[in-house]
Design a protein around this motif. Sequence first.
Motif, mmCIF file in Angstrom:
data_model
loop_
_atom_site.group_PDB
_atom_site.id
_atom_site.type_symbol
_atom_site.label_atom_id
_atom_site.label_comp_id
_atom_site.label_asym_id
_atom_site.label_seq_id
_atom_site.Cartn_x
_atom_site.Cartn_y
_atom_site.Cartn_z
ATOM 1 N N ASP A 143 0.843 -1.210 0.009
ATOM 2 C CA ASP A 143 0.109 -0.062 0.046
ATOM 3 C C ASP A 143 1.158 1.234 -0.064
ATOM 4 N N ALA A 144 2.079 1.165 -0.501
ATOM 5 C CA ALA A 144 2.953 2.245 -0.698
ATOM 6 C C ALA A 144 3.434 2.716 -1.949
ATOM 7 N N THR A 153 -6.125 6.022 1.559
ATOM 8 C CA THR A 153 -6.445 5.221 2.770
ATOM 9 C C THR A 153 -7.800 4.394 2.844
ATOM 10 N N SER A 212 1.337 -4.066 6.600
ATOM 11 C CA SER A 212 1.493 -2.839 5.657
ATOM 12 C C SER A 212 2.962 -2.225 5.439
ATOM 13 N N ALA A 255 3.242 0.757 3.787
ATOM 14 C CA ALA A 255 3.322 1.889 4.129
ATOM 15 C C ALA A 255 3.691 2.163 5.697
#
Length: 574
Positions: free
Chosen positions: A170-171, A236, A262, A264
């Motif tokens: 998620d980054a 998000t 995650s 991120a």
Amino acid sequence: MTLYSRFAAHVDAALDALETAGVLTPGIDRRAVTVEPPRDTSHGDLATNAAMVLAKAAKTNPRALAEKIAAELQQLDEVSAVDVAGPGFINLRLTDDSWRGELAAISAGGADYGRSARGQGITVNIEYVSANPTGPMHMGHCRGAVVGDALAALLEFAGNKVIREYYVNDAGGQVDVLARSVHLRYREALGEDVGAIPEGLYPGDYLVPVGAMLAAEFSNRYVDAPESEWLATFRTRAVAAMLVLIKDDLGLLGIHHDLFASEAELQAAGKPEAAEAWLRARDLVYDGTLEAPKGETPEDWEPVELPLFRSSKFGDDQDRPIKKSNGSWTYFGADLAYHFQKAQSADELIDIWGADHAGTVKRIQAAVAALTEGKTRFDVKLVQMVRLLRGGEPVKMSKRAGNFVTLADVVREVGKDVVRFTMLTRRSDAQMDFDFAKVVEASKDNPVFYVQYAHARVASLRRRAAEAGVETGAPDLSRLDTEELALVQLAAQFPRVVETAAAAREPHRIAFYLYDLAAAFHALWNVGNDRPDRRFLLQDDHGLTAARLFLAEGVGQIIRNGLSIMGVEAVSEM
């Protein structure tokens, strides 16, 4: 203790006796000694390589040593004959009573028969699926999901503590594209005609409810706002919504992870910087320049100094950058830190990757070897793609998904058990065809059906025997003859199959074994079609029926145990 572990102990005791007699030098390493079925069943029931692997250390001839070991084993009540073959292989033939005893052990062991302690005290982290959180699961993810989940269950059955982990990417830039795609659906939910989805955005209808959710939450606050004001918030919210979809889809397959890590959060916590500092302190990261890519001329290539990991020191073909020229982390740099994090809580790591990631295996293996100082076993299992067919013809893509067939649609059509079993009917690194017509076919050529049908037959026999008034409390197993006990010999291999499959990290071996066991059971059952005296249910001989039912129940127990590892239900009716 199962038959194979018991005979491993018998061989060990025989070697102890030879040490006491001065034939063997005390302390010789016996770890390579095995007890297994001979390749040719005509040679016997069990075989050991003890003489072959110990003769050199014992400074003796393998065959001469084999004769001495055979003499020790011949004294066992369970052994009817011992034969030394070739240069020193030892083949054992067991008494019929030893197989009857193992059938009783299968019944007594029940759901725990075949469990092993080989992995006791070892924690294994298995990362699998780890699909980008940009949409629902598709069939490209399915095989890796099933292989990883079945491997986790297999290792638990073999005694390991297992952590099932999903790495949420998620980054990266893909989640920014997701946020922009959701913003478009958000505007659409507020009444704007957005037209065709622009090239480069995710087109699937699965984003429509996400846009509607954001419209309800924010109204028109971000309709005309600059991207800098809404991108992080939409990213998000969108990732969270996609993870709900992903978890729901995996739930349809009975898959639930222990941990969602995650990327991120990993970066926000400074884990890549910590990994870089750790490596620099050991001179495993340095500032340098890469060679020009093949085909580039010096005029086209401008070398840039970057932090490079010395992956070539660990078998990779070149050192690898952990940061880009703009200072952001490369995918490898973030992945390196992620594996460093995983290694803090596990003794062994396993990654289940798509075959398209084969080119990055060496560098991440090098990173794990460096970061754990070679103490953590790390395996990467590559999974080939699945080609979807319907009656031999390629399956069309899903309009709802945008450009792929969803996992949910497939599971709803053919069922969880069919999908899971089918995904394990080939080695994970071999390509696979999933034909909707074939996987539900009621034939011997369909392993899913064939194994399930064997278990259903056992359940049917149990019901019919009860209806006939057969007393099954303590059957006389001496009524079972050699032909029937041959089935026990195959069933008794289950614990060994579990251990070898776990050691190789290959859950498909369980599926292969169950098919062979089911085939042997069906073959024995079908003998009764031509010979009524060989039927499992005999109206005029309840004693023999009870013994044969006990045999069938043993086979059914093994099938249940194996299917449980695969995450497949053992059905009682078909």
